[in-house]
Design an enzyme around this catalytic site. Structure first.
Site, PDB file in Angstrom:
ATOM      1  N   GLU A   1     -10.433  -2.186   4.573  1.00  0.00           N
ATOM      2  CA  GLU A   1      -9.052  -1.757   4.801  1.00  0.00           C
ATOM      3  C   GLU A   1      -8.865  -0.390   4.150  1.00  0.00           C
ATOM      4  OE1 GLU A   1      -6.584  -5.893   4.917  1.00  0.00           O
ATOM      5  OE2 GLU A   1      -6.873  -5.081   2.934  1.00  0.00           O
TER       6      GLU A   1
ATOM      7  N   ASP B   1       0.773  -1.257   0.000  1.00  0.00           N
ATOM      8  CA  ASP B   1       0.000   0.000   0.000  1.00  0.00           C
ATOM      9  C   ASP B   1       0.809   1.315   0.000  1.00  0.00           C
ATOM     10  OD1 ASP B   1      -1.495  -2.118   0.877  1.00  0.00           O
ATOM     11  OD2 ASP B   1      -2.197  -1.169   2.698  1.00  0.00           O
TER      12      ASP B   1
HETATM   13  C1  FRU Z   1      -3.933  -3.602   2.740  1.00  0.00           C
HETATM   14  C2  FRU Z   1      -3.296  -4.025   4.055  1.00  0.00           C
HETATM   15  C3  FRU Z   1      -3.643  -3.047   5.153  1.00  0.00           C
HETATM   16  C4  FRU Z   1      -2.512  -3.216   6.116  1.00  0.00           C
HETATM   17  C5  FRU Z   1      -1.349  -3.461   5.209  1.00  0.00           C
HETATM   18  C6  FRU Z   1      -0.330  -4.404   5.744  1.00  0.00           C
HETATM   19  O1  FRU Z   1      -3.274  -4.059   1.630  1.00  0.00           O
HETATM   20  O2  FRU Z   1      -3.692  -5.322   4.388  1.00  0.00           O
HETATM   21  O3  FRU Z   1      -4.909  -3.240   5.711  1.00  0.00           O
HETATM   22  O4  FRU Z   1      -2.324  -2.097   6.941  1.00  0.00           O
HETATM   23  O5  FRU Z   1      -1.875  -3.980   4.006  1.00  0.00           O
HETATM   24  O6  FRU Z   1       0.803  -4.459   4.952  1.00  0.00           O
END
Ligand code: FRU
Length: 494
Positions: free
Chosen positions: A224, A44
């Site tokens: 998320e 992300d």
């Molecule tokens: C989304 C996610 C988020 C989390 C991160 C962990 O892709 O699962 O919810 O904070 O990636 O790397």
């Protein structure tokens, strides 16, 4: 004699350094004008923030491997959103946990007391040991500040600022200053909903409400990476609030996907005033958030160009995965309600070189030996049906089709697909409930971003051909017309 030896030595050193610079960011499938980490795993985008003339991109990063691992925040910055400079890792895991996704703000009023204009990151601590043992309260929210444009960071000694008590998935805070309440707001993904908080100082947070859509969406998966912001409506003298959420399943084409709600927000409660829409219909557009503090109040979004279904298996070795191009969002309205439009951020035209420009092309159109490895193809369209195929001389292809109000994309023959049976499992489809009038397709070695009708419809997808695509074929069995046809080469920005 000695002079000639020295000259030869000098020339060979020159050519060595040149071939070296040509090799930089030039591995097979390495995007040439999209953001990728120099090496290792990325997911992300985090902490997108504009500060003192630079856009900062932090990102979920694991520096030791090309698969997901204990998360850090990587860091890069750019003055134009297309040429990026890498910086040292910004945040490292510590005894409270690994550093999951979050945001960054500029504390213009020094509300937190870390200094006027401090850059403050708000992120999730994820305690993986407890998580693996099945504990529920393993994610909490924390802050850190930087007084040197994001280069070095100090974590707040009073962390975490929001403890978790019961929800297993409780993460990805997004914070903004809300003039209407003269305080900060936070949106946080929490199980199958969004929790809203408010604070005067970024340290003490008060819970305000839960957002669950109305009408309820039964199959929703885990939420998320959320974002909430106010936008002017383009064709109406009005403002509406936009909430972006990301889901791990029940998406249009499987796995990770991004949805948005339009509604009203009073600093405590968000109410959606129409049903949600998908921001992109491809398989590879996830965890997108927008820049805080961007100039002229612009809303510029970047997403991660992959999908958790296969992200850790894609066939690259040095680095893994890329971000989308930055996209400027606009909010507009028609009879059915409000909708977002995505345009490539201003400045994209500066990295284009026009190769082919024709006021009209005749269908069927077939061209070979094109450079489609780094290209933007655009045209206006009049008709109901068409197919468009990119291919190479190894018979690998990406096939698109517009028919009966459905736009589809087939990457089953696009090259290397066997790293995951989920990758080429099915054709990606997007419902287009109106006439398609224009196409913009951006290819960067291993990705394609497709924007239709001036960015009203978006489909983003990745693929791994064994040689670049060089042939383009466009056909229609219904006398469709194509005008303003352009193929631009896109420059390498690394
Ligand atoms: C989304 C996610 C988020 C989390 C991160 C962990 O892709 O699962 O919810 O904070 O990636 O790397």
């Amino acid at each position: 004699m000695r002079f000639i030896t020295l000259l030869l030595l000098f020339l060979s050193l020159q050519s060595f350094s040149q071939s070296n610079s040509n090799d930089y960011y030039n591995e097979t499938h390495r995007p040439q004008f999209h953001f990728t980490p120099e090496s290792k795993w990325m997911n992300d985008p985090n902490g997108l923030v504009y500060y003192k003339g630079k856009y900062h991109l932090f990102y979920q990063y694991y520096p030791k491997d090309i698969v997901w691992g204990p998360m850090h925040w990587g860091h890069a910055s750019s003055t134009d959103l297309f040429h990026w400079e890498h910086h040292p890792i910004a945040l490292y895991p510590d005894k409270l946990g690994n550093i999951f996704s979050g945001c960054a703000v500029i504390d213009k009023k020094n509300t937190a007391g870390f200094g006027k204009d401090a850059m403050i990151a708000i992120f999730t601590y994820h305690n993986d040991d407890l998580w693996k043992k099945g504990y529920r309260n393993t994610e909490s929210q924390a802050i850190a500040y930087s007084l040197d444009e994001g280069l070095t960071w100090t974590k707040y000694s009073g962390n975490p600022v929001i403890k978790n008590s019961s929800e297993r998935d409780f993460r990805d805070p997004n914070v903004f200053w809300n003039d209407e309440i003269n305080a900060w707001n936070m949106v946080l993904a929490s199980g199958d909903r969004v929790k809203i908080f408010a604070s005067d100082n970024l340290k003490d947070w008060k819970y305000k409400s839960d957002f669950k859509p109305n009408p309820d969406i039964s199959k929703i998966g885990t939420w998320e990476c959320v974002d909430l912001f106010k936008m002017n409506v383009k064709t109406e003298n009005k403002e509406k609030w936009v909430m972006i959420v990301n889901h791990d399943k029940y998406t249009p084409n499987g796995g990770s996907g991004t949805r948005y709600f339009i509604g009203d927000f009073d600093g405590e409660v968000f109410t959606n005033t129409q049903s949600s829409k998908w921001l992109d219909y491809g398989t590879d557009f996830y965890a997108g958030i927008t820049f805080y503090n961007a100039p002229e109040n612009k809303r510029i979004l970047i997403s991660w160009m992959s999908n958790w279904l296969y992200a850790q298996k894609t066939p690259t070795k040095v680095w893994r995965s890329a971000m989308t191009l930055p996209r400027e969002l606009e909010l507009d309205k028609n009879d059915e309600g409000y909708f977002l439009i995505q345009k490539l951020a201003q400045g994209f035209d500066k990295i284009l070189d026009t190769k082919i420009s024709k006021s009209k092309i005749k269908l069927p159109y077939s061209a070979k030996k094109l450079n489609l490895s780094q290209a933007e193809i655009s045209f206006n369209f009049e008709g109901k049906q068409m197919s468009l195929v990119f291919s190479n001389n190894k018979n690998e292809s990406i096939k698109m089709n517009l028919k009966n109000g459905v736009f589809s994309l087939d990457r089953s023959q696009s090259g290397i697909t066997n790293f995951s049976d989920k990758f080429a499992e099915s054709t990606q489809t997007m419902l287009v409930d109106e006439k398609i009038t224009d196409f913009q397709i951006i290819l960067d070695r291993a990705s394609m971003e497709i924007l239709l009708n001036n960015g009203k419809y978006s489909m983003t997808t990745i693929f791994f051909p064994n040689e670049p695509f060089s042939n383009l074929k466009i056909e229609s069995n219904e006398n469709a017309k194509i005008t303003n046809f352009k193929i631009n080469n896109v420059q390498k920005t690394w």
